[in-house]
Design an enzyme around this catalytic site. Structure first.
Site, PDB file in Angstrom:
ATOM      1  N   SER A   1       2.334  -8.716   3.178  1.00  0.00           N
ATOM      2  CA  SER A   1       1.964  -9.377   1.929  1.00  0.00           C
ATOM      3  C   SER A   1       0.611 -10.089   2.080  1.00  0.00           C
ATOM      4  O   SER A   1      -0.382  -9.409   2.317  1.00  0.00           O
ATOM      5  CB  SER A   1       3.097 -10.327   1.515  1.00  0.00           C
ATOM      6  OG  SER A   1       2.883 -10.859   0.247  1.00  0.00           O
TER       7      SER A   1
ATOM      8  N   ASP B   1       8.607  -2.974  -5.962  1.00  0.00           N
ATOM      9  CA  ASP B   1       7.839  -4.208  -5.764  1.00  0.00           C
ATOM     10  C   ASP B   1       7.260  -4.651  -7.105  1.00  0.00           C
ATOM     11  O   ASP B   1       6.398  -3.959  -7.668  1.00  0.00           O
ATOM     12  CB  ASP B   1       6.721  -3.957  -4.740  1.00  0.00           C
ATOM     13  CG  ASP B   1       6.031  -5.243  -4.315  1.00  0.00           C
ATOM     14  OD1 ASP B   1       5.964  -6.181  -5.143  1.00  0.00           O
ATOM     15  OD2 ASP B   1       5.567  -5.311  -3.165  1.00  0.00           O
TER      16      ASP B   1
ATOM     17  N   HIS C   1       9.355  -6.338  -2.611  1.00  0.00           N
ATOM     18  CA  HIS C   1       8.265  -6.962  -1.850  1.00  0.00           C
ATOM     19  C   HIS C   1       8.853  -7.466  -0.531  1.00  0.00           C
ATOM     20  O   HIS C   1       9.184  -8.638  -0.383  1.00  0.00           O
ATOM     21  CB  HIS C   1       7.685  -8.110  -2.682  1.00  0.00           C
ATOM     22  CG  HIS C   1       6.308  -8.522  -2.268  1.00  0.00           C
ATOM     23  ND1 HIS C   1       5.178  -7.806  -2.621  1.00  0.00           N
ATOM     24  CD2 HIS C   1       5.862  -9.568  -1.538  1.00  0.00           C
ATOM     25  CE1 HIS C   1       4.108  -8.409  -2.128  1.00  0.00           C
ATOM     26  NE2 HIS C   1       4.496  -9.479  -1.458  1.00  0.00           N
TER      27      HIS C   1
END
Ligand code: MLT
Length: 211
Positions: free
Chosen positions: A110, A160, A191
Site C-alpha cells: 500500500s 480493492d 486492499h
C-alpha cells in the site's frame, strides 16, 4: 526531514548463513511501522537480510512514507522528497550493513508499495527489483527513466475499493514503458496481502536474475 539518514527508526537484520539472495527492503502501509512486515522474511526468503524503515510522515498519528492530499491523491512534491530521503537511507544502510553485493529488492504494501514505485522512478539504479502489493499510480507524469530489465511484481486485489483494475494496468504500463519486466499477480481479495500471491512472490524472488 531526517538529516542523518540512519537516524530514522528501522530494523536491520543480517542474512543468515545459507541465504545468498537479495536483502529485502520492507516498506509498511499507512499506520504501520518497521515491525509490521518482518514476518514476510520467512515467507518470501527465509534468512534473508532485511532493512525495514519506518515512514517519516505522520497522518493523525499514523506513520506514512509521504504526504497525501486525501485518500489516493498524493502530494507528488513530498513523495519525491521522501523518496530521495529514503534512497539516502537505503544507500547508507546498505553500506553500514554490507548489503551492496547482494543488492535489495523492495517489498512494499500500500503506502509502502507507492514509495517503492517512486524509488524505482527517481533512483532507477538503487534496487534489484520490487514487489508491490496493493499498489497505486504514484505520479501522474512519471519521470522518463530507464528501468531496462528490472523485475517488478505487482499484486493488487480484484475487490480493492481504492484501486480499479485500470489503475493497476496504468501503473504496469508506466513501468513497462520504462523497460521494467512486470509480473502481474492479481488476487481475488481487497486492499490486503494475499497468501497465494505471496507464494508466487517467493517463486518470483528465487528466480530473480543473478547480478
Ligand atoms: C497511499 O496514500 O499511499 C494510498 O492511499 C494507500 C494508503 O496508504 O492507504
Amino acid at each position: 526531514m531526517v538529516t542523518d539518514p540512519l537516524a530514522r527508526p528501522h530494523v536491520a537484520l543480517p542474512a543468515e548463513p545459507g541465504n545468498g539472495g537479495p536483502a529485502l527492503l520492507l516498506l509498511h502501509g499507512t499506520g504501520g511501522d518497521e515491525h509490521d512486515l518482518l514476518g514476510l522474511r520467512e515467507v518470501l526468503s527465509p534468512g534473508a537480510a532485511v532493512l525495514s524503515p519506518r515512514g517519516t510522515v505522520l497522518e493523525q498519528g499514523m506513520p506514512r512514507f509521504f504526504r497525501r492530499l486525501r485518500e489516493g491523491v498524493f502530494d507528488e512534491d513530498d513523495l519525491s522528497a521522501r523518496a530521495d530521503e529514503l534512497a539516502r537511507f537505503v544507500e547508507a544502510a546498505s553500506a553500514a550493513h554490507g548489503l551492496a553485493d547482494r543488492g535489495l529488492v523492495a517489498v512494499g504494501f500500500s503506502n509502502g508499495a507507492n514509495i517503492a514505485s517512486a524509488l524505482l522512478l527517481r533512483h532507477p539504479g538503487l534496487l534489484r527489483g520490487a514487489a508491490l502489493f496493493a499498489a497505486m499510480v504514484p505520479y501522474g507524469a512519471p519521470p522518463a527513466v530507464e528501468l531496462s530489465g528490472l523485475p517488478v511484481l505487482v499484486s493488487n486485489g480484484a475487490r480493492d475499493p481504492m484501486i480499479p483494475r485500470a489503475r493497476t494496468e496504468l501503473l504496469e504500463d508506466q513501468l513497462r514503458a520504462r523497460g521494467a519486466v512486470v509480473t502481474d499477480v492479481p488476487h481475488p481479495g481487497g486492499h490486503q496481502l494475499d497468501l497465494t500471491a505471496l507464494r508466487r512472490t517467493t517463486d518470483w524472488l528465487s528466480a530473480l536474475p543473478e547480478r
